[in-house]
Design a protein around this motif. Structure first.
Motif, short mmCIF file in Angstrom:
data_model
loop_
_atom_site.label_atom_id
_atom_site.label_comp_id
_atom_site.label_asym_id
_atom_site.label_seq_id
_atom_site.Cartn_x
_atom_site.Cartn_y
_atom_site.Cartn_z
N GLY A 77 60.23 71.90 53.35
CA GLY A 77 59.32 71.90 54.36
C GLY A 77 60.05 70.76 55.57
O GLY A 77 60.02 69.64 54.76
N ARG A 78 60.15 70.97 56.65
CA ARG A 78 60.75 69.82 57.55
C ARG A 78 59.98 70.11 58.84
O ARG A 78 59.86 71.11 59.38
N PHE A 79 59.76 69.02 59.62
CA PHE A 79 59.04 68.91 60.89
C PHE A 79 59.82 67.88 61.57
O PHE A 79 60.38 66.82 61.01
N THR A 80 60.01 67.97 63.00
CA THR A 80 60.58 67.31 63.97
C THR A 80 59.53 67.51 65.23
O THR A 80 59.32 68.34 65.65
N ILE A 90 52.84 67.72 54.54
CA ILE A 90 53.43 69.02 54.62
C ILE A 90 53.08 70.09 53.10
O ILE A 90 53.36 69.32 52.21
N HIS A 91 52.65 71.02 53.32
CA HIS A 91 52.53 71.88 51.97
C HIS A 91 53.26 73.04 51.90
O HIS A 91 53.34 73.81 53.00
N VAL A 92 54.32 73.18 50.96
CA VAL A 92 55.15 74.18 50.95
C VAL A 92 55.05 74.96 49.53
O VAL A 92 54.53 74.42 48.56
N ARG A 93 55.07 76.39 49.94
CA ARG A 93 54.61 77.12 48.77
C ARG A 93 55.49 78.60 48.79
O ARG A 93 55.87 79.12 49.67
N VAL A 94 55.54 79.10 47.59
CA VAL A 94 56.13 80.25 47.22
C VAL A 94 55.24 81.47 47.23
O VAL A 94 54.24 81.36 46.37
N LEU A 95 55.26 82.53 48.02
CA LEU A 95 54.21 83.63 47.74
C LEU A 95 54.91 85.15 47.66
O LEU A 95 56.21 85.24 47.76
N ASP A 106 53.04 69.39 47.74
CA ASP A 106 52.58 68.68 49.03
C ASP A 106 53.29 67.26 48.88
O ASP A 106 53.67 66.64 48.11
N ARG A 107 53.62 66.84 50.20
CA ARG A 107 54.12 65.45 50.47
C ARG A 107 53.41 64.99 51.67
O ARG A 107 53.27 65.86 52.69
N SER A 108 52.95 63.73 51.63
CA SER A 108 52.14 63.47 52.71
C SER A 108 52.89 61.95 53.21
O SER A 108 53.46 61.21 52.35
N TRP A 109 52.54 61.46 54.27
CA TRP A 109 53.05 59.97 54.59
C TRP A 109 51.92 59.56 55.87
O TRP A 109 51.17 60.14 56.16
N ALA A 131 58.43 86.72 47.78
CA ALA A 131 58.50 87.48 48.95
C ALA A 131 58.81 86.55 50.24
O ALA A 131 59.51 87.01 51.04
N ARG A 132 57.96 85.37 50.09
CA ARG A 132 58.40 84.43 51.30
C ARG A 132 57.99 83.10 50.71
O ARG A 132 57.20 82.87 49.94
N VAL A 133 58.76 82.03 51.48
CA VAL A 133 58.27 80.54 51.18
C VAL A 133 57.97 80.03 52.54
O VAL A 133 58.35 80.48 53.59
N CYS A 134 56.75 79.43 52.40
CA CYS A 134 56.01 79.05 53.58
C CYS A 134 55.73 77.54 53.76
O CYS A 134 55.46 77.00 52.47
N ALA A 135 55.82 76.73 54.85
CA ALA A 135 55.66 75.48 54.70
C ALA A 135 54.26 75.36 56.04
O ALA A 135 54.32 75.83 57.02
#
Length: 153
Positions: A77-80, A90-95, A106-109, A131-135
């Motif tokens: 997961g990445r944000f700008t 950021i919480h990244v998961r496989v569904l 998860d990763r936090s700052w 089926a999908r990867v979500c962040a």
């Protein structure tokens, strides 16, 4: 003179047989090498998807690379954000196809962040096809946005 010709013919035949055997050995070695290279851990598929947040000043992306629908190498997961995100997580998961979570990290700052990435190695085989990867991006505990990427091969 016939003996000399016959001897040279025999030598020629032996040389041909040696060359043929050497060629077969080289071809066999090449086939083994090609099999080893193709069986290596290179990614079979990669994907990613993004969504905007904070109006149009932020971008959140989810990504993955995998060998199959059940065997993932990494998820990310990445944000700008121009405005920044306070205490982001950021919480990244496989569904799977029924939106059941099969793997997550998860990763936090702390503080205000403008550009962060969370990449995770996947250490388990999925129990069902993904089926999908979500962040999902959270700011100080509140959900800001979610981005998903379909898993396809």
């Amino acid at each position: 003179m016939f003996a000399q010709r016959n001897g040279s013919r025999k030598a020629w035949r032996n040389r041909s047989v040696r060359l043929t055997r050497r060629g077969l050995a080289l071809a066999g070695a090449g086939a083994v090498l090609a099999t080893m290279v193709s069986a290596g851990p290179a990614s079979a598929g990669t994907g990613g998807g993004c969504t905007q947040f904070q109006g149009v000043t932020g971008l959140l992306c989810a990504g993955w690379d995998a060998q199959s629908h059940r065997y993932f190498n990494t998820i990310q997961g990445r944000f700008t954000s121009v405005l920044g995100v306070g205490n982001p997580r950021i919480h990244v998961r496989v569904l799977d196809a029924q939106n059941r979570e099969m793997f997550s990290r998860d990763r936090s700052w702390g503080g205000r962040r403008h550009d962060e990435e969370a990449r995770f190695e996947v250490t388990v085989l999925m129990p069902r096809d993904a089926a999908r990867v979500c962040a999902s991006l959270y700011e100080s505990g509140g959900l800001i946005s979610t981005a998903c990427s379909p898993v396809y091969f």
